[in-house]
Design an enzyme around this catalytic site. Structure first.
Site, PDB file in Angstrom:
ATOM      1  N   ASP A  31      24.317  35.846 -29.039  1.00 49.57           N
ATOM      2  CA  ASP A  31      25.223  35.446 -27.961  1.00 49.57           C
ATOM      3  C   ASP A  31      24.437  34.641 -26.926  1.00 49.57           C
ATOM      4  O   ASP A  31      23.307  34.990 -26.563  1.00 49.57           O
ATOM      5  CB  ASP A  31      25.837  36.694 -27.308  1.00 49.57           C
ATOM      6  CG  ASP A  31      27.048  36.375 -26.466  1.00 49.57           C
ATOM      7  OD1 ASP A  31      28.152  36.815 -26.819  1.00 49.57           O
ATOM      8  OD2 ASP A  31      26.893  35.685 -25.428  1.00 49.57           O
ATOM      9  N   ILE A  32      25.056  33.552 -26.457  1.00 46.69           N
ATOM     10  CA  ILE A  32      24.384  32.642 -25.526  1.00 46.69           C
ATOM     11  C   ILE A  32      24.255  33.251 -24.118  1.00 46.69           C
ATOM     12  O   ILE A  32      23.416  32.828 -23.323  1.00 46.69           O
ATOM     13  CB  ILE A  32      25.185  31.308 -25.480  1.00 46.69           C
ATOM     14  CG1 ILE A  32      24.314  30.144 -25.064  1.00 46.69           C
ATOM     15  CG2 ILE A  32      26.401  31.414 -24.601  1.00 46.69           C
ATOM     16  CD1 ILE A  32      25.011  28.795 -25.213  1.00 46.69           C
ATOM     17  N   ASN A  87      37.194  42.084 -29.205  1.00 45.68           N
ATOM     18  CA  ASN A  87      38.255  41.897 -28.219  1.00 45.68           C
ATOM     19  C   ASN A  87      39.402  41.066 -28.791  1.00 45.68           C
ATOM     20  O   ASN A  87      39.158  40.045 -29.436  1.00 45.68           O
ATOM     21  CB  ASN A  87      37.697  41.186 -26.986  1.00 45.68           C
ATOM     22  CG  ASN A  87      36.568  41.966 -26.331  1.00 45.68           C
ATOM     23  OD1 ASN A  87      36.579  43.193 -26.330  1.00 45.68           O
ATOM     24  ND2 ASN A  87      35.585  41.265 -25.785  1.00 45.68           N
ATOM     25  N   GLN A  94      39.093  38.907 -24.426  1.00 46.47           N
ATOM     26  CA  GLN A  94      38.761  37.838 -25.384  1.00 46.47           C
ATOM     27  C   GLN A  94      38.743  36.502 -24.659  1.00 46.47           C
ATOM     28  O   GLN A  94      39.683  36.166 -23.929  1.00 46.47           O
ATOM     29  CB  GLN A  94      39.782  37.800 -26.535  1.00 46.47           C
ATOM     30  CG  GLN A  94      39.397  36.819 -27.629  1.00 46.47           C
ATOM     31  CD  GLN A  94      40.327  36.869 -28.847  1.00 46.47           C
ATOM     32  OE1 GLN A  94      41.382  37.491 -28.815  1.00 46.47           O
ATOM     33  NE2 GLN A  94      39.933  36.182 -29.909  1.00 46.47           N
ATOM     34  N   HIS A 100      35.712  37.540 -33.711  1.00 43.81           N
ATOM     35  CA  HIS A 100      34.276  37.836 -33.780  1.00 43.81           C
ATOM     36  C   HIS A 100      34.033  39.285 -33.405  1.00 43.81           C
ATOM     37  O   HIS A 100      34.819  39.889 -32.681  1.00 43.81           O
ATOM     38  CB  HIS A 100      33.470  36.903 -32.859  1.00 43.81           C
ATOM     39  CG  HIS A 100      33.956  36.882 -31.454  1.00 43.81           C
ATOM     40  ND1 HIS A 100      35.055  36.143 -31.056  1.00 43.81           N
ATOM     41  CD2 HIS A 100      33.532  37.533 -30.346  1.00 43.81           C
ATOM     42  CE1 HIS A 100      35.264  36.325 -29.768  1.00 43.81           C
ATOM     43  NE2 HIS A 100      34.367  37.176 -29.316  1.00 43.81           N
ATOM     44  N   HIS A 102      31.193  41.788 -31.668  1.00 43.70           N
ATOM     45  CA  HIS A 102      29.969  41.881 -30.854  1.00 43.70           C
ATOM     46  C   HIS A 102      29.117  43.052 -31.339  1.00 43.70           C
ATOM     47  O   HIS A 102      29.636  44.159 -31.521  1.00 43.70           O
ATOM     48  CB  HIS A 102      30.308  42.193 -29.388  1.00 43.70           C
ATOM     49  CG  HIS A 102      31.042  41.127 -28.663  1.00 43.70           C
ATOM     50  ND1 HIS A 102      30.416  40.261 -27.799  1.00 43.70           N
ATOM     51  CD2 HIS A 102      32.351  40.788 -28.642  1.00 43.70           C
ATOM     52  CE1 HIS A 102      31.326  39.438 -27.275  1.00 43.70           C
ATOM     53  NE2 HIS A 102      32.509  39.739 -27.773  1.00 43.70           N
TER      54      HIS A 102
HETATM   55  P1  AMP Z   1      34.814  37.408 -26.182  1.00 39.17           P
HETATM   56  O1  AMP Z   1      34.861  37.544 -24.687  1.00 39.17           O
HETATM   57  O2  AMP Z   1      34.934  38.705 -26.929  1.00 39.17           O
HETATM   58  O3  AMP Z   1      35.777  36.354 -26.680  1.00 39.17           O
HETATM   59  O4  AMP Z   1      33.338  36.926 -26.512  1.00 39.17           O
HETATM   60  C1  AMP Z   1      32.946  35.617 -26.492  1.00 39.17           C
HETATM   61  C2  AMP Z   1      31.433  35.636 -26.472  1.00 39.17           C
HETATM   62  O5  AMP Z   1      30.966  34.403 -26.973  1.00 39.17           O
HETATM   63  C3  AMP Z   1      30.824  35.823 -25.092  1.00 39.17           C
HETATM   64  O6  AMP Z   1      29.956  36.953 -25.096  1.00 39.17           O
HETATM   65  C4  AMP Z   1      30.055  34.513 -24.868  1.00 39.17           C
HETATM   66  O7  AMP Z   1      28.849  34.713 -24.175  1.00 39.17           O
HETATM   67  C5  AMP Z   1      29.813  34.041 -26.278  1.00 39.17           C
HETATM   68  N1  AMP Z   1      29.686  32.598 -26.444  1.00 39.17           N
HETATM   69  C6  AMP Z   1      30.496  31.641 -25.950  1.00 39.17           C
HETATM   70  N2  AMP Z   1      30.057  30.414 -26.338  1.00 39.17           N
HETATM   71  C7  AMP Z   1      28.964  30.626 -27.112  1.00 39.17           C
HETATM   72  C8  AMP Z   1      28.071  29.777 -27.805  1.00 39.17           C
HETATM   73  N3  AMP Z   1      28.196  28.448 -27.770  1.00 39.17           N
HETATM   74  N4  AMP Z   1      27.051  30.346 -28.489  1.00 39.17           N
HETATM   75  C9  AMP Z   1      26.885  31.676 -28.503  1.00 39.17           C
HETATM   76  N5  AMP Z   1      27.710  32.532 -27.880  1.00 39.17           N
HETATM   77  C10 AMP Z   1      28.720  32.028 -27.185  1.00 39.17           C
END
Ligand code: AMP
Ligand code: ZN
Length: 143
Positions: A31-32, A87, A94, A100, A102
């Site tokens: 995760d970024i 989520n 979400q 996805h 986590h």
């Molecule tokens: P959610 O809130 O469950 O939809 O999770 C989305 C997750 O994706 C968050 O934890 C973000 O930090 C992560 N995220 C968003 N863009 C990227 C990206 N380009 N590379 C890696 N993780 C990302």
């Protein structure tokens, strides 16, 4: 592949990512914006917005992969626990509408704030809730 879906692009390798694992169906990335060291995301290569759209095959395989990743990450990172979160819908947190999972390693005193707190005795009947869900299951089976 869905236009304008960042996770489609990452999962299929069109946008680079810190990939931990890849096979025909999935890519696992860091995760970024990690909640903890080693926070990872399992992305199916096929686009499903959320769990409601997920197909049976992917649903079955994704948790097998989560189990494998969790075991390896526990050893590699030395974490003491792991939250596995998924989520669905804005109200549930979400933000990226490509299914996805986590994987969030947990460490002593990591001060991550999420835990589910019971709200005490409900002001509605558990029997009613049980009934409505069991009826829903029966309806699905009848289709
Ligand atoms: P959610 O809130 O469950 O939809 O999770 C989305 C997750 O994706 C968050 O934890 C973000 O930090 C992560 N995220 C968003 N863009 C990227 C990206 N380009 N590379 C890696 N993780 C990302
Ligand atoms: Zn997508």
């Amino acid at each position: 592949m869905e236009d304008n879906c960042i996770f489609c692009k990452i999962a299929n390798g069109d946008i680079s990512s810190k990939t931990l694992y890849e096979d025909d169906m999935f890519r696992v990335i860091l995760d970024i914006n990690p909640a903890a060291k080693g926070h990872a995301l399992i992305l199916p290569k096929k686009h499903f917005a959320d769990i409601y759209e997920l197909d049976q095959d992917t649903a079955g395989e994704v948790f097998v992969l989560a189990k494998r990743m969790a075991a390896v990450m526990k050893e590699a990172l030395g974490c003491e626990g792991m939250n596995i979160l998924q989520n669905n819908g804005e109200i549930a947190g979400q933000t990226v509408f490509h299914f996805h999972i986590h994987l969030i390693p947990r460490y002593k005193e990591d001060e991550i704030g999420f835990h589910m707190e019971g709200k005490g005795e409900p002001d509605y009947s558990l029997d009613d809730v049980q009934k409505v869900i069991v009826e829903g299951l029966k309806a699905v089976r009848a289709v």
